[in-house]
Design a protein around this motif. Structure first.
Motif: not given
Ligand code: WTA
Length: 701
Positions: A464-467, A469-471, A551-553, A566-568, A577-579
């Motif tokens: 499971v490739d899970t997309w 975010q913190t939000e 914020g993602d494409g 990825g991020r746009v 890790h987000r920076i």
């Molecule tokens: C990226 C982490 C592609 C994305 C859970 C998002 C991903 C940011 C994936 C959030 C995925 C997280 N495929 N990109 N499965 N999971 N991202 O807030 O760019 O640390 O906006 O949360 O990670 O990062 P955050």
């Protein structure tokens, strides 16, 4: 899937055609494209969304999973979108509420949504007490393995049952009360990955204290900024923890940080273990207290307070495209439901699972899938303190074998490191206990996906490739095992209740553009702490407030599958890790020799993305400065102001930056240079010659 040659040929032809299609589209639409759209189309040209390889769900899952087959998914998904309030209310009824809600969703203050209005609950109660009531008291809640080993075996393994967890967490909560902390106060937590970190988080939740966990890799200045922004009244820390064989002291870093934190009255210090000479801590009288000194005097009985569903549960700071990190607010009831439901469906948790999410609790993945999600489901969760290569490259696989881990959730950056280290480390161990694998944090490249599938999953475990975010609080786009056929590199389809779209800048649906979410979901953030305006601007201003902008494409393929590119925005995912690039630029400008800088994210073989810095020196400095020495100084500044993990791959000193006539830096061109691509449209540049000089400087190294 078949490996037969005709199939492979067909696959290659389709993949080739798809790539050609996207390249053609790029050429046809490039001029005048925004930077964001150009980024997505670059990704498309590089093959994102082009793979046609499909893996059907495993028969074992189809037979046993909660939701069965694509028909099952589609039906439940449709219900969740057409009748979201009913769907979420039904799910919420599986949890304990002390008082019922009067309204499932209140949208009147959009985009500040309220879920389960007036409902009273407590997430810690749901994680622990409710499980004991269900008869799981003797079940192991947390299996912990410390990093140190002797003769190849871990020297510290702890198994904590739900009953024991209740005692530990209740006692911890009473210690917090002893320090004078009350419902509504905020505390920062800066700790290694040990069970006490989970106890601390749960203890806060039990008594309504807001936790703000700061990842252990952040510097003193980062802790200081987070404590001050959140007005934290205390910091909970530990003398130190183990990482790659070293004992890393944490308390000293906290001491440095809280010197400049007027709101922080107390520092509560836990001891990793007694009698460790290098763990000696200087304790400041009146401010610092040893946890064990207070814990020995308090009761281990502490009732959970009732929280209105929308009261704040935690703050977690994350990077944005501008300025300082933002304190993302999560409420109680909605977040709890997102954590519970996603863990249940996406990891298909069963009674005898041992779930291991390798994330640190310092990041949102650790909040939702180490602590809250698994415990809300009454699962057994594994916590490991240290590095994957300590004492050698097989440590993770030894842990899987020793403890019989069944569900394993990690980041692509780790998977790429395992690939680089070589298959032999994996083969040393019996991984047959595994039944499901997960990926999170950044786009997973198909090569890493396939390696994971073959070498860790033995071609048997779904991935499971899970997309998310913190939000978002929990999973948003993800396969459901037992339902969704997977494609390597695609996060596939939206989770229940998630109304996702791919839009162009005008808000029209497109097949390659920007990811957008139409409807609120329970785990949605309640905003940015102390900055409502920034929340609206960053997430809700793009399409007139009609969609959430993550914020993602993204690319949507012909099957409706989503491929996150990825991020746009100016956020970079380094090793997941987000920076924010603006954070590094703010560090560099503090150096007297620096006039200006532009930091960008570039592809990195292991980290997914790395940071590349282009720095302009003030003219006087440019004549005298030694670039190598200055680069070291700037890196040192990143270490102390953010943390070592945010160091750029390279700092390139340049005499100018590519800017439009209005003075905006065209970062896309810097990315083109750094990744060796042909330059995109340069017609809007004030001085097109600048890019050539940067390219020369970049290539001469
Ligand atoms: C990226 C982490 C592609 C994305 C859970 C998002 C991903 C940011 C994936 C959030 C995925 C997280 N495929 N990109 N499965 N999971 N991202 O807030 O760019 O640390 O906006 O949360 O990670 O990062 P955050």
């Amino acid at each position: 899937m078949s490996d037969s040659i005709p199939n492979l040929l067909i696959y290659l032809i389709i993949a080739g055609l798809s790539v050609a299609y996207f390249i053609f589209r790029k050429k046809a639409t490039s001029p005048g494209l925004s930077e964001e759209m150009a980024d997505v189309q670059n990704a498309a040209a590089e093959g994102f969304g082009a793979s046609e390889q499909v893996f059907p769900p495993s028969a074992e899952f189809v037979a046993k999973a909660r939701v069965k087959g694509m028909d099952g998914y589609k039906k439940l998904y449709r219900e969740s979108i057409e009748h979201p309030e009913k769907f979420w209310a039904d799910e919420a009824k599986e949890l304990t509420w002390f008082e019922p809600w009067t309204k499932v969703l209140d949208e009147s203050k959009k985009p500040f949504f309220k879920w389960f209005v007036d409902g009273k609950t407590n997430i810690c109660y749901n994680c622990i007490d409710a499980q004991i009531k269900k008869g799981l008291g003797e079940k192991v809640a947390i299996v912990f393995e410390g990093e140190p080993t002797q003769n190849g075996a871990a020297t510290e393994v702890r198994r904590i049952t739900y009953k024991e967890l209740l005692v530990e967490v209740s006692r911890f909560a009473n210690v917090l009360k002893e320090l004078g902390l009350q419902k509504g106060d905020t505390v920062a937590i800066y700790m290694p990955m040990v069970p006490e970190l989970a106890f601390a988080v749960l203890a806060c939740a039990r008594i309504g204290v807001v936790h703000s966990v700061v990842f252990g890799g952040f510097s003193a200045e980062s802790i200081r900024d987070r404590v001050n922004d959140a007005k934290s009244k205390a910091v909970i820390t530990m003398d130190g923890g183990y990482r790659r064989g070293k004992f890393l002291a944490l308390k000293q870093t906290v001491d440095e940080a809280v010197q400049d934190c007027p709101t922080c009255e107390r520092v509560l210090v836990l001891q990793r273990h007694a009698g460790k000479p290098d763990a000696a801590c200087a304790m400041k009288a009146g401010r610092d207290v040893w946890y064990h000194d207070v814990a020995s005097k308090v009761s281990s009985d502490c009732p959970a307070v009732w929280q209105e569903s929308n009261e704040m549960l935690f703050l977690l700071y994350t990077s944005g495209s501008t300025g300082k990190p933002k304190g993302i607010i999560h409420g109680t009831g909605g977040y709890m439901l997102q954590a519970y439901t996603t863990n249940k469906y996406v990891f298909d948790l069963r009674n005898d699972d041992l779930f291991w999410c390798t994330a640190d609790v310092g990041w949102v993945t650790g909040h939702t899938y180490v602590v809250y999600g698994p415990l809300l489901n009454g699962a057994s969760v594994l916590m490991y303190e240290g590095a994957p290569d300590a004492p050698d490259y097989s440590r993770f696989w030894k842990i899987v074998e020793d403890h019989k881990v069944t569900v394993f959730y990690t980041a692509p950056t780790a998977i790429r490191a395992f690939m680089k280290w070589g298959d032999e480390w994996v083969k040393k161990h019996n991984l047959s206990s595994l039944r499901l694998l997960g990926s999170v944090g950044e786009p997973i490249n198909p090569e890493a996906w396939l390696w994971y599938h073959r070498n860790i999953g033995a071609e048997r475990c779904p991935i499971v490739d899970t997309w998310w975010q913190t939000e978002t609080g929990g999973h948003m786009i993800t396969p459901i095992p037992g339902c969704t056929p997977t494609k390597p590199g695609s996060a596939t389809l939206p989770f229940f209740g998630v109304d996702a779209a791919v839009l162009d800048e005008q808000g029209n649906e497109t097949d390659s553009g920007i990811l957008a979410i139409r409807k609120p979901w329970p785990g949605i953030t309640q905003g940015i702490f102390g900055d409502e305006k920034r929340y609206i601007e960053a997430y809700w201003s793009r399409w007139n407030g009609a969609y959430y902008f993550p914020g993602d494409g993204a690319i949507k393929d012909k099957d409706g599958y989503l491929w996150i590119t990825g991020r746009v925005d100016d956020v970079v995912n380094v090793s997941g890790h987000r920076i924010g690039t603006a954070e590094l630029e703010a560090v560099f400008i503090e150096n007297a020799a620096v006039a200006e800088s532009a930091v960008i994210g570039v592809k990195h073989e292991l980290k997914g993305q790395g940071l590349m810095a282009f720095v302009i020196l003030k003219s006087a400095a440019a004549k005298t400065v030694n670039e190598e020495t200055l680069a070291k100084t700037l890196n040192g500044m990143v270490d102390t102001k953010i943390g070592k993990f945010a160091r750029p791959e390279r700092i390139v000193f340049v005499s100018d930056l590519p800017k439009t006539r209005s003075g905006k830096i065209m970062r896309r061109l810097l990315r083109d240079i750094s990744e060796g691509r042909e330059l995109g449209n340069v017609s809007t540049l004030a001085d097109p010659a600048v890019v050539e000089s940067i390219r020369n400087k970049f290539n001469n190294k």
